[in-house]
Write a protein that holds these residues in place. Structure first.
Motif, PDB file in Angstrom:
ATOM      1  N   ASN A  58      -3.660 -14.182   3.099  1.00 57.07           N
ATOM      2  CA  ASN A  58      -4.034 -13.685   1.830  1.00 57.07           C
ATOM      3  C   ASN A  58      -3.821 -12.126   1.600  1.00 57.07           C
ATOM      4  N   VAL A  59      -3.441 -11.436   2.518  1.00 58.95           N
ATOM      5  CA  VAL A  59      -2.939 -10.068   2.251  1.00 58.95           C
ATOM      6  C   VAL A  59      -1.569  -9.988   1.788  1.00 58.95           C
ATOM      7  N   LEU A  60      -1.442  -9.730   0.598  1.00 58.20           N
ATOM      8  CA  LEU A  60      -0.055  -9.428  -0.189  1.00 58.20           C
ATOM      9  C   LEU A  60       0.646  -8.188   0.187  1.00 58.20           C
ATOM     10  N   ALA A  61      -0.058  -7.233   0.378  1.00 55.64           N
ATOM     11  CA  ALA A  61       0.412  -6.021   0.717  1.00 55.64           C
ATOM     12  C   ALA A  61      -0.396  -4.976   1.140  1.00 55.64           C
ATOM     13  N   CYS A  62       0.072  -4.069   2.144  1.00 55.59           N
ATOM     14  CA  CYS A  62      -0.886  -3.045   2.673  1.00 55.59           C
ATOM     15  C   CYS A  62      -0.301  -1.660   2.796  1.00 55.59           C
TER      16      CYS A  62
END
Length: 73
Positions: A58-62
């Motif tokens: 669920n992490v789209l970008a970091c």
């Protein structure tokens, strides 16, 4: 994504992440990763002021948070 998050955890780096919540809403969170657990990780969320569990998928970008010191002349 798991490799990046692992690297930032080792260095104690704060991250700004775009995260897809359970309800389908995209949120921006400032976190510090505490522990990796398979396909999820625990982090302190500065947005919610609490420990949270996040799913890797669920992490789209970091993006790492960079604190720049300002020169005083």
């Amino acid at each position: 994504m798991k490799k990046e998050i692992s690297k930032y955890m080792r260095y104690g780096q704060l991250l700004d992440v775009m995260y897809l919540s359970r309800s389908g809403e995209v949120t921006k969170r400032r976190i510090k990763v505490l522990k990796l657990q398979g396909e999820s990780f625990q982090a302190y969320c500065f947005t919610r002021n609490a420990k949270r569990t996040f799913l890797m998928g669920n992490v789209l970008a970091c993006i790492p948070v960079i604190n720049r010191e300002k020169d005083v002349i």
